[in-house]
Each structure stands twice: as structure tokens, then as C-alpha cells.
Design a protein around this motif. Structure first.
Motif, PDB file in Angstrom:
ATOM      1  N   VAL A 197       0.850  -1.189   0.000  1.00 57.06           N
ATOM      2  CA  VAL A 197       0.000   0.000   0.000  1.00 57.06           C
ATOM      3  C   VAL A 197       0.884   1.237   0.000  1.00 57.06           C
ATOM      4  O   VAL A 197       2.080   1.182   0.313  1.00 57.06           O
ATOM      5  CB  VAL A 197      -0.942   0.019   1.228  1.00 57.06           C
ATOM      6  N   GLU A 198       0.280   2.338  -0.362  1.00 57.89           N
ATOM      7  CA  GLU A 198       0.961   3.632  -0.364  1.00 57.89           C
ATOM      8  C   GLU A 198       0.515   4.427   0.856  1.00 57.89           C
ATOM      9  O   GLU A 198      -0.682   4.574   1.106  1.00 57.89           O
ATOM     10  CB  GLU A 198       0.635   4.399  -1.644  1.00 57.89           C
ATOM     11  N   VAL A 199       1.475   4.937   1.626  1.00 65.07           N
ATOM     12  CA  VAL A 199       1.193   5.665   2.861  1.00 65.07           C
ATOM     13  C   VAL A 199       1.684   7.096   2.702  1.00 65.07           C
ATOM     14  O   VAL A 199       2.805   7.334   2.229  1.00 65.07           O
ATOM     15  CB  VAL A 199       1.868   4.997   4.076  1.00 65.07           C
TER      16      VAL A 199
ATOM     17  N   PHE B 277       6.023   3.358   0.135  1.00 65.40           N
ATOM     18  CA  PHE B 277       5.305   2.106  -0.045  1.00 65.40           C
ATOM     19  C   PHE B 277       5.667   1.141   1.080  1.00 65.40           C
ATOM     20  O   PHE B 277       6.847   1.037   1.460  1.00 65.40           O
ATOM     21  CB  PHE B 277       5.633   1.492  -1.406  1.00 65.40           C
ATOM     22  N   TYR B 278       4.645   0.422   1.590  1.00 62.45           N
ATOM     23  CA  TYR B 278       4.836  -0.496   2.711  1.00 62.45           C
ATOM     24  C   TYR B 278       4.078  -1.791   2.440  1.00 62.45           C
ATOM     25  O   TYR B 278       2.987  -1.781   1.851  1.00 62.45           O
ATOM     26  CB  TYR B 278       4.348   0.136   4.021  1.00 62.45           C
ATOM     27  N   LYS B 279       4.674  -2.894   2.914  1.00 61.12           N
ATOM     28  CA  LYS B 279       4.068  -4.207   2.742  1.00 61.12           C
ATOM     29  C   LYS B 279       3.083  -4.492   3.871  1.00 61.12           C
ATOM     30  O   LYS B 279       3.383  -4.241   5.031  1.00 61.12           O
ATOM     31  CB  LYS B 279       5.150  -5.285   2.718  1.00 61.12           C
ATOM     32  N   ASN B 280       1.961  -5.036   3.492  1.00 61.97           N
ATOM     33  CA  ASN B 280       0.964  -5.458   4.475  1.00 61.97           C
ATOM     34  C   ASN B 280       1.159  -6.955   4.733  1.00 61.97           C
ATOM     35  O   ASN B 280       0.364  -7.803   4.345  1.00 61.97           O
ATOM     36  CB  ASN B 280      -0.445  -5.155   3.946  1.00 61.97           C
ATOM     37  N   THR B 281       2.271  -7.272   5.408  1.00 61.74           N
ATOM     38  CA  THR B 281       2.628  -8.675   5.630  1.00 61.74           C
ATOM     39  C   THR B 281       1.681  -9.367   6.605  1.00 61.74           C
ATOM     40  O   THR B 281       1.509 -10.598   6.544  1.00 61.74           O
ATOM     41  CB  THR B 281       4.069  -8.771   6.160  1.00 61.74           C
ATOM     42  N   LYS B 282       1.068  -8.620   7.505  1.00 58.47           N
ATOM     43  CA  LYS B 282       0.166  -9.210   8.490  1.00 58.47           C
ATOM     44  C   LYS B 282      -1.263  -9.330   7.974  1.00 58.47           C
ATOM     45  O   LYS B 282      -2.159  -9.714   8.739  1.00 58.47           O
ATOM     46  CB  LYS B 282       0.196  -8.383   9.776  1.00 58.47           C
TER      47      LYS B 282
END
Length: 387
Positions: free
Chosen positions: A52-54, A63-68
């Protein structure tokens, strides 16, 4: 910036949507991307893109991964990974459009720069974040006093606190290299936080601060422009603009980015025009270039012996004479190839309703009334003649 349907309070937060500046439509944010795939479902068997983009302060995005595999939507406040600690930001884009944005910025899906999302921000995280944000103006003011006391040739443009309040980034501009080792020591001892100095260009500073351009609209760099291409004075010359620095320079002090918007159209139109250094050889004399009209496709020449009398030619006619000269032939005269102007059409005359009434019409009426009153008073004061 704010929505069209709501105003802002003293802190710049929209009043109407009550979302604390994180509108679901994204119209309150800088450099927003419209998610035209938000109402479409994914094909069967395809999983949702987990990056997602924060968005952070002043339109800064990562950009960050939504690993959870958290259930997050646009506008949600999340805690993300930083080094060290964590930062607080709002999600600005999700789904398949994130792939396009990452390709546009040349960021790989497995890049080390793509960190992970820790969790949705709790109320405690938001309170610490808001408290840190409220300190930024005071810290910036005190930091500028320290910089002036140390005599450093730099300009502090902005201060941004990290979401956990343990680190602050100082954005500055400088013309030359600055030795700010002593400054970092003094800032760290004064504010008791980790200090990071980040130099930005003049265009980046204008994009962060924002403003209104000479066109009356918000700056392109702070609303939609993401790449800052170099702008040279040749762009103004091709468009037949006067090289006036006051008119061609933007709020950043550099040449306006909008000089490049129509440059390709001018370059295509100039391909039909002959070189301005080319002289037209005729039996009556040598024709020298004077000026051109790119939009109408016209070019003016004058004889070298008589520079005061100009002759208007179309680009096709001028190229015909140049073709004759290449074959070692001379044209009869410029008058034979001159472009005849069409008779001007009668323009419609509109009534100037605004200009009919003068803005000082009430003042004139007051003056007349005062004169009448003075005349009446003078008549009363005059002594009556004895009968």
C-alpha cells in the motif's frame, strides 16, 4: 488545500468531513492519485496486492508491505516501520494502482526500501503523533535562532517529527556546502531528540510549502507534478517570450515548469519555418529575417538596403524562395511572394455593463448634496434688506 464542500479551521484541518484531514476521496491531500479501480472486484482466484501507499506530512509518500494481512482502506492511520522506531501515516492508495505507481517510480516489489506495516494506529499512537506535530513550529523557530547565532549560510524550510516523537527531520536549502556538525550537537542537546538534516532543492522546497502561482492556481509541484525536469532559457526563446526573469521565474526562484508544457507543440510548428539565419536572394535585393508568427505560420522579411519596409510571407512561400536559391536561382522580388492579408472581419461590440456605472458615482452625489446644503445655509445667513 481542502474539499470543495468544506472549509478549514486554524490548523488547516477540514471542518466538513470530520476526518481530520484524511478524506476518503483524497481531495484534501497533495499529489493524490484517483483510484478508478476502487469499485471493481478482482478476478476469481487473484489475491489482493499486499503493498500500500502511505502518505505523511506535506505529501511525502512511501510504499509499505501489508505482511500481516491487515484490513486497511484509504484514509486509515497506520504505524509503519522506520529506522529507528516507527512512524505514523495515512494510507493514500491501495490495490492494483500501487503497482503502476511503483513501476513509475522504478521501485521493485522486493526492494529493501519497501518496509512493513506494524499495525493500525491506536489512540495512544495518534496522541503521541499529534503532540509531536504541535511542537514543529516552535522547534523550527528556535532552530532558526540557533542557525543565525552560529552564522551558517543555510535556510531552514521545514521540520517534520517522526510519529513516535523520538526523531525530527530538518529540511534546509543552501547554495554551498554547509558544515552543520556543531548545529546537530546543539539541536540534539536542546530538543533531546535524534536529528536528521536533509537538504532539498528550491523546487522541492516550493513543492513542500505550496502556494499560489501567477496563473491564480495552486502550484503544479505541490498538487500533481512529481518529476522536476530541467527548464532552460531555450524553452522561452522557442516560444518567442521575452527573457524577463521577473515574469519567467516561479516562487522557487527558478524558471517556471509550465514553460515545458507547450514546448513540444512549438517545436513541431517550428519545423515548417526556415532557419532565421538564412537570407532570401532576389533580383531586387537580399531579404533578411525580421520576425515570425508561429501560430499563423507567417514570417516577415525586409530588404537589406531598406530595413524599414517589411514584407509578410507565409512559410510555404519562404521555403519556395529558399528552394530556388539552392538551385542557384533568384526570385523576382519579395513582393511577388508576399502574403495578402484578409480583410478584417467586423467584430461584435458588446455593451460594457460594468463600466457604465462609475465606482465614484456615490461620491459625486455627496459632493452635490453638500453644495446644495452650503448654498441654503449661506442664503439663511445673508442679512435681509430693510424695506
Amino acid at each position: 488545500m481542502s474539499c470543495n464542500s468544506c472549509s478549514t479551521d486554524t490548523n488547516g484541518v477540514p471542518k466538513g468531513c470530520k476526518s481530520n484531514g484524511s478524506c476518503g476521496t483524497g481531495s484534501c491531500d497533495k499529489l493524490t492519485v484517483f483510484d478508478w479501480l476502487s469499485n471493481m472486484t478482482l478476478p476469481t482466484g487473484q489475491s489482493k496486492f499486499n503493498i500500500v501507499e502511505v502518505r505523511f506530512k506535506n505529501g511525502r509518500k512511501h510504499f509499505y508491505k501489508n505482511t500481516k494481512d491487515l484490513s486497511v482502506n484509504v484514509g486509515d492511520v497506520v504505524a509503519v516501520e522506520t529506522s529507528p522506531g516507527h512512524d505514523i501515516g495515512a494510507i493514500s492508495l491501495t490495490g492494483e494502482l500501487v503497482k503502476i505507481q511503483m513501476r513509475k517510480k522504478h521501485i521493485g516489489f522486493d526492494s529493501e526500501d519497501v518496509k512493513q506495516i506494524y499495525r493500525k494506529a491506536s489512540q495512544r499512537d495518534i496522541d503521541i503523533w499529534q503532540t509531536s506535530r504541535n511542537k514543529e513550529q516552535e522547534v523550527q523557530r528556535n532552530a532558526r535562532l540557533i542557525i543565525s547565532r552560529l552564522g551558517l549560510q543555510m535556510k531552514l524550510s521545514d521540520v517534520e517529527f517522526q510519529g513516535d516523537g523520538n526523531k525530527a527531520t530538518f529540511y534546509y536549502t543552501a547554495d554551498e556546502r554547509v558544515d552543520f556538525r556543531e548545529l546537530i550537537k546543539e539541536l540534539a542537546s536542546t530538543f533531546k531528540i535524534r536529528i536528521e538534516m536533509k537538504q532539498v532543492g528550491l523546487r522541492q522546497e516550493a513543492a513542500r510549502l505550496g502556494g499560489i502561482g501567477s496563473c491564480g492556481r495552486e502550484l503544479c509541484c505541490s498538487t500533481w507534478l512529481t518529476d522536476f525536469r530541467s527548464v532552460s532559457t531555450a524553452s522561452a526563446r522557442y516560444q518567442q517570450l521575452s527573457l524577463n526573469p521577473q515574469k519567467l521565474a516561479g516562487q522557487c526562484g527558478k524558471l517556471k515548469c509550465c514553460l515545458n508544457y507547450e514546448l513540444d507543440s512549438y517545436m513541431d510548428a517550428l519545423k515548417k519555418f526556415p532557419n532565421t539565419d538564412t537570407w532570401l536572394q532576389t533580383e531586387k535585393g537580399t531579404g533578411v529575417f525580421q520576425k515570425m508568427d508561429i501560430f499563423r505560420g507567417l514570417i516577415w522579411y525586409a530588404y537589406k538596403d531598406n530595413p524599414m519596409q517589411w514584407h509578410q510571407l507565409s512559410t510555404e512561400r519562404a521555403n519556395e524562395i529558399i528552394a530556388l536559391n539552392k538551385n542557384k536561382k533568384k526570385a523576382q522580388s519579395l513582393e511577388d511572394f508576399a502574403f495578402e492579408l484578409e480583410s478584417p472581419k467586423e467584430e461584435k461590440v458588446f455593451a460594457n455593463v460594468v463600466g457604465q456605472d462609475s465606482l465614484t458615482r456615490f461620491d459625486k452625489a455627496k459632493k452635490q448634496r453638500r453644495k446644495k446644503r452650503n448654498n441654503k445655509n449661506n442664503r439663511r445667513k445673508k442679512p435681509r434688506k430693510n424695506a
